[in-house]
Design an enzyme around this catalytic site. Structure first.
Site, PDB file in Angstrom:
ATOM      1  N   SER A 120       0.893  -1.180   0.000  1.00  0.00           N
ATOM      2  CA  SER A 120       0.000   0.000   0.000  1.00  0.00           C
ATOM      3  C   SER A 120       0.919   1.215   0.000  1.00  0.00           C
ATOM      4  O   SER A 120       1.348   1.673   1.050  1.00  0.00           O
ATOM      5  CB  SER A 120      -0.949  -0.030   1.194  1.00  0.00           C
ATOM      6  OG  SER A 120      -0.261  -0.293   2.383  1.00  0.00           O
ATOM      7  N   ALA A 121       1.200   1.681  -1.186  1.00  0.00           N
ATOM      8  CA  ALA A 121       2.392   2.508  -1.409  1.00  0.00           C
ATOM      9  C   ALA A 121       2.153   4.012  -1.550  1.00  0.00           C
ATOM     10  O   ALA A 121       3.064   4.805  -1.356  1.00  0.00           O
ATOM     11  CB  ALA A 121       3.109   2.023  -2.661  1.00  0.00           C
ATOM     12  N   ALA A 122       0.940   4.407  -1.900  1.00  0.00           N
ATOM     13  CA  ALA A 122       0.727   5.824  -2.227  1.00  0.00           C
ATOM     14  C   ALA A 122       0.793   6.688  -0.968  1.00  0.00           C
ATOM     15  O   ALA A 122       0.315   6.262   0.076  1.00  0.00           O
ATOM     16  CB  ALA A 122      -0.641   5.988  -2.893  1.00  0.00           C
ATOM     17  N   PRO A 123       1.406   7.870  -1.066  1.00  0.00           N
ATOM     18  CA  PRO A 123       1.925   8.540  -2.269  1.00  0.00           C
ATOM     19  C   PRO A 123       3.389   8.251  -2.570  1.00  0.00           C
ATOM     20  O   PRO A 123       3.998   8.951  -3.372  1.00  0.00           O
ATOM     21  CB  PRO A 123       1.716  10.013  -1.934  1.00  0.00           C
ATOM     22  CG  PRO A 123       1.899  10.089  -0.448  1.00  0.00           C
ATOM     23  CD  PRO A 123       1.388   8.775   0.107  1.00  0.00           C
ATOM     24  N   LYS A 149       7.785   5.841   0.910  1.00  0.00           N
ATOM     25  CA  LYS A 149       8.606   4.669   1.250  1.00  0.00           C
ATOM     26  C   LYS A 149       9.061   3.949  -0.026  1.00  0.00           C
ATOM     27  O   LYS A 149      10.174   3.443  -0.084  1.00  0.00           O
ATOM     28  CB  LYS A 149       7.823   3.732   2.173  1.00  0.00           C
ATOM     29  CG  LYS A 149       7.536   4.411   3.507  1.00  0.00           C
ATOM     30  CD  LYS A 149       6.763   3.565   4.460  1.00  0.00           C
ATOM     31  CE  LYS A 149       6.289   4.387   5.642  1.00  0.00           C
ATOM     32  NZ  LYS A 149       5.244   5.373   5.307  1.00  0.00           N
ATOM     33  N   CYS A 200       0.658   3.885  11.146  1.00  0.00           N
ATOM     34  CA  CYS A 200       0.859   5.161  11.837  1.00  0.00           C
ATOM     35  C   CYS A 200      -0.216   5.285  12.917  1.00  0.00           C
ATOM     36  O   CYS A 200      -0.782   6.351  13.127  1.00  0.00           O
ATOM     37  CB  CYS A 200       0.843   6.338  10.870  1.00  0.00           C
ATOM     38  SG  CYS A 200      -0.683   6.509   9.935  1.00  0.00           S
ATOM     39  N   ASP A 217      -6.260  -4.083  -5.161  1.00  0.00           N
ATOM     40  CA  ASP A 217      -6.466  -4.314  -3.744  1.00  0.00           C
ATOM     41  C   ASP A 217      -5.325  -5.218  -3.282  1.00  0.00           C
ATOM     42  O   ASP A 217      -5.022  -6.222  -3.932  1.00  0.00           O
ATOM     43  CB  ASP A 217      -7.813  -5.008  -3.522  1.00  0.00           C
ATOM     44  CG  ASP A 217      -8.132  -5.107  -2.052  1.00  0.00           C
ATOM     45  OD1 ASP A 217      -7.376  -5.791  -1.331  1.00  0.00           O
ATOM     46  OD2 ASP A 217      -9.108  -4.494  -1.595  1.00  0.00           O
ATOM     47  N   ASP A 233       2.748  -1.148   4.688  1.00  0.00           N
ATOM     48  CA  ASP A 233       2.529   0.069   5.482  1.00  0.00           C
ATOM     49  C   ASP A 233       1.006   0.268   5.452  1.00  0.00           C
ATOM     50  O   ASP A 233       0.479   0.977   4.612  1.00  0.00           O
ATOM     51  CB  ASP A 233       3.276   1.231   4.825  1.00  0.00           C
ATOM     52  CG  ASP A 233       3.218   2.500   5.641  1.00  0.00           C
ATOM     53  OD1 ASP A 233       3.222   2.409   6.878  1.00  0.00           O
ATOM     54  OD2 ASP A 233       3.140   3.588   5.041  1.00  0.00           O
TER      55      ASP A 233
HETATM   56  C1  LIG Z   1      -0.507   4.603   5.193  1.00  0.00           C
HETATM   57  S1  LIG Z   1      -0.965   4.876   3.595  1.00  0.00           S
HETATM   58  C2  LIG Z   1       0.472   4.394   2.716  1.00  0.00           C
HETATM   59  C3  LIG Z   1       1.573   5.411   2.733  1.00  0.00           C
HETATM   60  C4  LIG Z   1       2.726   4.999   1.857  1.00  0.00           C
HETATM   61  N1  LIG Z   1       3.255   3.714   2.242  1.00  0.00           N
HETATM   62  C5  LIG Z   1       3.830   6.010   1.845  1.00  0.00           C
HETATM   63  O1  LIG Z   1       4.782   5.846   2.604  1.00  0.00           O
HETATM   64  O2  LIG Z   1       3.777   6.981   1.103  1.00  0.00           O
HETATM   65  C6  LIG Z   1      -2.045   3.536   3.336  1.00  0.00           C
HETATM   66  C7  LIG Z   1      -2.436   3.340   1.919  1.00  0.00           C
HETATM   67  O3  LIG Z   1      -3.172   2.138   1.848  1.00  0.00           O
HETATM   68  C8  LIG Z   1      -4.027   2.230   0.749  1.00  0.00           C
HETATM   69  N2  LIG Z   1      -5.005   1.129   0.879  1.00  0.00           N
HETATM   70  C9  LIG Z   1      -6.148   1.078   1.578  1.00  0.00           C
HETATM   71  N3  LIG Z   1      -6.726  -0.111   1.456  1.00  0.00           N
HETATM   72  C10 LIG Z   1      -5.927  -0.860   0.658  1.00  0.00           C
HETATM   73  C11 LIG Z   1      -5.989  -2.174   0.145  1.00  0.00           C
HETATM   74  N4  LIG Z   1      -6.986  -2.996   0.446  1.00  0.00           N
HETATM   75  N5  LIG Z   1      -4.999  -2.585  -0.662  1.00  0.00           N
HETATM   76  C12 LIG Z   1      -3.974  -1.784  -0.978  1.00  0.00           C
HETATM   77  N6  LIG Z   1      -3.873  -0.527  -0.526  1.00  0.00           N
HETATM   78  C13 LIG Z   1      -4.819  -0.064   0.288  1.00  0.00           C
HETATM   79  C14 LIG Z   1      -4.569   3.634   0.874  1.00  0.00           C
HETATM   80  O4  LIG Z   1      -5.045   4.083  -0.367  1.00  0.00           O
HETATM   81  C15 LIG Z   1      -3.334   4.392   1.343  1.00  0.00           C
HETATM   82  O5  LIG Z   1      -2.695   4.993   0.255  1.00  0.00           O
END
Ligand SMILES: C[S@@+](CC[C@H](N)C(=O)[O-])C[C@H]1O[C@@H](n2cnc3c(N)ncnc32)[C@H](O)[C@@H]1O
Length: 721
Positions: free
Chosen positions: A423-426, A429, A548, A474, A491
């Site tokens: 779960s990488a956005a934005p 990391k 977090c 997902d 994350d």
């Molecule tokens: C904590 S943020 C990630 C921050 C990111 N790792 C960074 O360091 O920039 C959590 C992310 O999980 C994504 N997310 C939520 N549910 C998810 C799922 N089922 N599968 C993948 N990503 C998911 C959200 O869209 C969000 O961008």
């Protein structure tokens, strides 16, 4: 709310491992009082009256046996909008380098040798000295213009969204056509309300007794210096001298309204006193004339009024930390953490970037404590927009909170490996991983949110990460879609209780249901993360789980679940030199003996965002692991209660988690189509209108700048340049 918060400069306190800050508790006290006084004058601090908030009552707590925490906090949660400044306690950290496994890679950054540090220090000293003295003398510290950029990791960085959110809160009052005064009740009215009236009167009497200037009143006696509780923990209010009787005397009757104090300074004093009494209940509680649970109830009400939490979350955090530490947490979470940036070693060296930014007038220095060789702490932008300098635009750095470095350091991706950021956005990391791997191997950066993927792509491109593949799936679809990774970072989407200083809305918008659903989603994701790792990896075979959030159900409970469901996995050292140990047990729940290997980071202890990091080593399974998707099929997918239309505005937890119940999905889709057709005046009984069918979004892997195709697990994705 968040916006207002972010217009303040971060606490200039150093990060872990640094020397003590020159800012004394007394100084903080003065600044805080002055800031409050100014806010009062400007009408930013609420003076009186309140209306019901959104909070809900939890079923249990440290406060077992206690009744409804008065509702004062719920009203207060709506009312208190102004944050206050204060100190945060700093912890002297071990200076040992904890990046052992990354050493080779970080040799690229030769800024870390002592000579360079000295050079840097000399070059920077003059400017810093000026910036620091300005910071310490300035009561209302202005944040550099790029403040919003600092939130890259955990929040949407869209100003408009913030405005919308602010409007939403304000609107509630306006739409209801009421003013805060409508919620005030006279003593007579309270009397006429059978149950609540009695409760209000009881509260008023208690509060009056507690704040009485009568020598014999039990609470008054508690304020004297002799009665100080002998607690080891530092006060949440810095080194300020304890409240004296004169403090209590100041809480006169006109500060009371329906049992609630109307002056925030009085509330603060009362919280401090309550904490002291609760910390030494045996000695001080006996004469109080108030039960322990009533005092806790009052304290929660005060916290809600002063800090703006719902009673549910305030109680949850009291449960987690205990009274004194919770108060420190609340106070620290009302001020931003230091502004930090990560040098992109794919494009520059820390020394060179620091010099370039100093030349532009930015005051900065390396992250103290020696735990990161790529971090810089910005003390003051000196009017320079640190989120829009030529170096920023050229991708020489990314604004990233210090705690966000930690999961990547723990993961320790190596050159030429194949890693997944689930779960990488934005992309804070992802881009760090890419840099540590020197743009070699493959970093698969996935996120389920289409909206947030755009920001991820932007950062990957700006920072010149050419080994990144972006997917929009997902996370629970892994490893079915693609697996065989050397390392996986999860994350996870979370409640964000560790980053309240960035998103104050967490104080009021998280319910018990949110925590339950999030925990379920995290459990599903962590199994998929584990199953995506190849047990045959030569140097790897690791999963790092991070959030977090500070709650145990999103952290230790998830890790315990993973260990139970995947016996071939074990916890290993994170390699992080600081951080508190994870809980082995909490409120009757056993999390397992190795939980001390996991790490907790707190704003009030480490002066960084609250974070949790656990590292698993994935061994060879005794038998093939079942498909991650069937095991937890009974889980309800997480859908935030107050769902935003705007994907970018979703909190740490994505708002677009797909449902797995296809049958139900189909029904919903059919219903929606019908409604759309009706709206367009079409006959719903006729055959499918082509247009609507075409509008159905197709789920596919999103790709960036295709270079080569990677085929695995039956699906294709193209590698970005
Ligand atoms: C904590 S943020 C990630 C921050 C990111 N790792 C960074 O360091 O920039 C959590 C992310 O999980 C994504 N997310 C939520 N549910 C998810 C799922 N089922 N599968 C993948 N990503 C998911 C959200 O869209 C969000 O961008």
């Amino acid at each position: 709310m968040g916006r207002q918060q972010r217009t303040k400069q971060g606490d200039p306190s150093p990060l872990p491992g640094s020397s003590a800050h020159p800012q004394s508790g007394q100084h903080i006290g003065k600044r805080k009082a002055a800031a409050e006084a100014r806010a009062q004058r400007e009408g930013q601090l609420p003076q009186k009256g309140s209306k019901p908030g959104k909070g809900r009552q939890s079923k249990s707590g440290i406060l077992d046996g206690r009744g409804d925490p008065s509702g004062a906090g719920e009203r207060a949660a709506k009312r208190v909008k102004k944050s206050k400044k204060d100190s945060s306690k700093k912890q002297q950290q071990d200076d040992d380098d904890d990046d052992d496994d990354l050493e080779g890679l970080q040799e690229q950054d030769d800024f870390e040798d002592d000579e360079d540090e000295d050079q840097f220090a000399n070059a920077n000293a003059k400017g810093l000295e000026a910036a620091r003295s300005a910071l310490f003398n300035d009561e209302d510290l202005e944040e550099p213009e790029a403040a919003d950029e600092f939130d890259l990791d955990r929040e949407d960085d869209d100003d408009e969204d913030d405005e919308e959110m602010d409007d939403e809160f304000d609107l509630e009052d306006e739409e209801a056509g009421v003013t805060l005064d409508d919620f005030e009740m006279t003593a007579e009215e309270a009397e006429m309300m059978p149950a609540s009236g009695k409760k209000a009167a009881k509260r008023a009497a208690r509060a009056e007794a507690y704040n009485s200037d009568d020598e014999d009143a039990p609470a008054a006696r508690l304020g004297g210096p002799k009665e100080r509780a002998s607690r080891d923990e530092p006060s949440a209010f810095g080194d300020e001298e304890d409240a004296t009787r004169s403090d209590l005397e100041a809480d006169s009757e006109d500060e009371l309204e329906e049992g609630q104090l109307t002056d925030l300074r009085a509330v603060e004093r009362r919280m401090r006193n309550s904490a002291r009494v609760l910390g030494n209940w045996k000695e001080l509680g006996a004469d109080l004339g108030m039960s322990r649970s009533d005092l806790i109830e009052q304290l929660i009400g005060d916290v809600c009024q002063y800090h703006g939490y719902t009673p549910y979350l305030a109680e949850k955090l009291f449960d987690l930390f205990g009274v004194d530490e919770a108060l420190q947490f609340f106070t620290t979470s009302d001020t931003p953490r230091p502004l930090t940036l990560r040098v992109n070693t794919l494009k520059t060296r820390r020394r060179d970037l620091a010099q370039a930014l100093i030349n532009r007038g930015v005051n900065l220095e390396p992250l103290e404590g020696g735990w990161s060789k790529v971090g810089l702490q910005v003390f003051s932008g000196g009017g320079v927009p640190v989120g829009a300098t030529p170096e920023y635009l050229a991708g020489h750095y990314i604004l990233q909170s210090a705690s966000s470095f930690l999961p990547v350091i723990a993961l320790g991706p190596q050159p030429h490996e194949r890693v997944l950021d689930m779960s990488a956005a934005p992309g804070g990391k992802t881009t760090y991983m890419s840099a540590l791997m020197g743009n070699t191997g493959e970093v698969w950066a996935n996120d389920s949110s289409r909206g947030r993927i755009k920001g991820l792509g932007g950062n990957v491109a700006r920072l010149g990460c050419r080994n990144v593949v972006i997917t929009n799936l997902d996370g629970r679809e892994f490893p079915k879609v693609i697996g065989g990774f050397d390392r996986v970072l999860l994350d996870a989407p979370c409640s964000g209780t560790g980053v309240i200083s960035k998103d104050q809305s967490v104080k009021v918008n998280k319910t018990e249901r949110d925590f339950t659903l999030l925990s379920h989603l995290q459990k599903q994701l962590v199994l998929c993360a584990i199953d995506s790792v190849t047990p045959n990896s030569e140097k790897g075979g690791y999963v790092v789980y991070s959030t977090c959030s500070v709650t145990t159900e999103e952290n230790e409970a998830v890790v315990t679940y993973a260990l139970r469901k995947r016996p071939h996995v074990k916890l290993v050292e994170t390699g992080l030199a600081f951080g508190k140990e994870g809980f082995k047990s909490f409120r009757g729940k056993e999390f397992g003996k190795n939980m001390h290997l996991t790490r907790r980071f707190y704003p009030h202890v480490h002066n960084m965002d609250g974070f949790y990091v656990a590292k698993f080593k994935v061994g060879k399974p005794a038998k093939p692991v079942p498909g991650a998707e069937d095991e937890e099929a009974s889980f309800e997918p997480y859908v935030p209660l107050a769902e935003s239309d705007d994907e970018e505005n979703s909190n740490a937890a994505g708002s677009d988690v797909p449902m797995f119940d296809e049958e139900e999905d189909e029904k919903l889709i059919a219903q929606t189509k019908k409604i759309q057709m009706k709206k367009k005046g079409l006959n719903t009984k006729a055959g499918k209108p082509k247009k609507v069918a075409e509008e159905e979004p197709e789920k596919e892997i999103e790709v960036e700048k295709p270079v080569k195709e990677v085929k695995k697990g039956g699906k294709k994705a193209r590698k970005s340049t």
